[in-house]
Design a protein around this motif. Structure first.
Motif: not given
Length: 498
Positions: A469-482
């Protein structure tokens, strides 16, 4: 009508994932999300390669998490501090595939396998990232991986009709079907439920199985939710048992609710035995036919001609069957014809078996033993189908015992009525549970040892697509919890029914 491609494993194509170096990560993320490609890994038998994500994951010493990929490159240090083992595990898998790529200048490529029908959608998916899916010629001596049309894979790209999907475990439990062989899923499922019905022939018990199947379909009870895909298989077994029970006149035993339409097992055991053995003979003939096709597809005409599960074995089986028929009918001419056919089968099989030995007297002795075993095996396999009648008789006998005990108590006042009801309910519950288990195991044994052993001589390699599964979030937010409004989305844009 069944499509021709449904009779063989899913058609596979050798492919290469090609992308500019800077677009390789995004292309692989889209490949993982689609779940349609099995990606080759370099040095699978070599030492484990530890990338930055794997190193951080091992430092956390956390329990294994379900890997998830971040759409954008994450900050691994932030993931480690926040304990995001799921994203670290996904990055570790991605690093493994990035490290397996072959690079030439600014271009990188990985090889793998993809179902032919999924190539168009997969190519379009990675084209948006700047990558390409290039068809390749399959390497010589390497068989493609096998994927049955009803297989339950981790990828949502493969959906199957409920009946086919419920029958598939019958085949996959035995082993992986070689890519060149026929896919026996539908035939195996139908044969299984027919054999189960003959042994579990009671209309009342069969209808209970149908009710159980409907409960599974509705997701009840919840503890059996994992068995939900099997509901058509259970329903088929229940319907077969119901039909057999109607033919036997059995409804929770010989209660007289149903008339006997065909035969009463306890009154005509020899007739039931003859039908069971005759059905077994027909099924074995079908297994030899499929075996001939498989041997031809695997190794060509010579393999089909000389194999004991090919033409040679089929000729030996046919000759022995004609000889047995001549004894039954008292026709000498058929006996001579059967002997000639059997001798031809023995010569062909002996030639094939001798070619696999070291030759000389030792090879001749080995061949003779194997031929003797082949003859004995044919006879024992045919007789083995007598268990269809034997366990059908056992089920009828248990039903008769319960019903006799019930009727004997009915005329003894109110206490007798209560006792009769108790005997009827408990007795049928015991008979249902015991016979369902026995009939299920025996039908499986007949399918595996008598039939599948003639279909398959080797085993294939299962298709294992890379799917995360792929977490579709933007930029640096990908590094933290959704964030609460963020979602993890996976799966292809469209699904294709096999």
């Amino acid at each position: 009508m069944l499509r021709a491609e449904a009779a063989v494993p899913v058609r596979m194509r050798r492919v290469a994932i090609v992308a500019p170096e800077q677009a390789l990560r995004e292309s692989l993320v889209r490949i993982a999300e689609s779940g349609c490609v099995e990606v080759d890994l370099a040095g699978e038998d070599g030492p484990e390669v530890r990338g930055p994500a794997m190193t951080r994951l091992q430092r956390l010493r956390a329990e294994s998490a379900h890997p998830v990929l971040s759409e954008a490159p994450p900050d691994l240090d932030v993931l480690e501090r926040e304990g995001r083992t799921d994203l670290l595990a996904g990055e570790a898998e991605l690093e493994e595939r990035l490290g397996s790529a072959v690079r030439h200048g600014a271009v990188a490529a990985l090889a793998g396998w993809c179902p032919e029908r999924q190539m168009g959608s997969t190519a379009a998916r990675i084209a948006g990232a700047g990558g390409a899916l290039v068809p390749l010629r399959a390497p010589r001596g390497v068989d493609p991986p096998s994927l049955l049309a009803g297989a339950d894979t981790a990828s949502p790209a493969y959906t199957a009709r409920p009946v086919r999907r419920s029958f598939t475990p019958l085949v996959t439990t035995y082993g992986t079907v070689p890519y060149a062989d026929l896919d026996p899923t539908m035939a195996a499922g139908i044969i299984y439920v027919v054999m189960f019905g003959l042994m579990f022939g009671d209309a009342g018990h069969g209808l209970l199985l149908v009710v159980l199947a409907l409960l599974l379909r509705a997701g009840r009870p919840r503890r059996l939710t994992a068995l939900h895909p099997l509901w058509p298989f259970v329903a088929g077994a229940g319907l077969a048992a119901t039909v057999a029970g109607v033919a036997y006149g059995e409804f929770f035993g010989p209660t007289g609710v149903l008339p006997v339409l065909w035969l009463e097992p306890l009154e005509e055991p020899m007739r039931l035995l003859a039908v069971a053995v005759g059905l077994g003979a027909v099924l074995l003939a079908g297994a030899y036919t499929a075996g001939i096709v498989n041997r031809w597809r695997e190794g060509g005409p010579a393999s089909a001609l000389y194999a004991t599960t090919g033409i040679a074995g089929a000729a030996l089986y046919l000759g022995l069957a004609v000889g047995a028929g001549s004894v039954w009918l008292g026709l000498v001419a058929y006996g001579v014809l059967g002997a000639v056919i059997a001798v031809v089968g023995l010569v062909l099989a002996g030639t094939g078996l001798y070619a696999t030995t070291a030759g000389g007297p030792g090879g001749a002795v080995q061949t003779g033993i194997q031929l003797f075993d082949a003859v004995v095996r044919i006879g024992s396999n045919v007789v083995s189908f007598a268990r269809l009648a034997a366990f059908g008789l056992t089920h009828a006998a248990l039903g008769a015992i319960v019903w006799d005990g019930t009727t004997a108590l009915v005329g003894r006042g109110p206490v007798g009525v209560v006792a009769a009801l108790l005997v009827f309910v408990v007795g049928n519950a015991v008979a249902f549970s015991l016979e369902a288990l026995v009939a299920g195991v025996q039908a499986l044994r007949l399918e595996f040892y008598e039939l599948f052993s003639r279909l398959f001589e080797g085993e294939g390699r299962p298709f294992k697509p890379w799917h995360l599964p792929v977490q579709h979030v933007g930029g640096a937010a990908a590094a933290g919890p959704p964030a609460p409004e963020e979602t993890v989305r996976s799966g292809p844009a469209s699904k294709e029914s096999s």
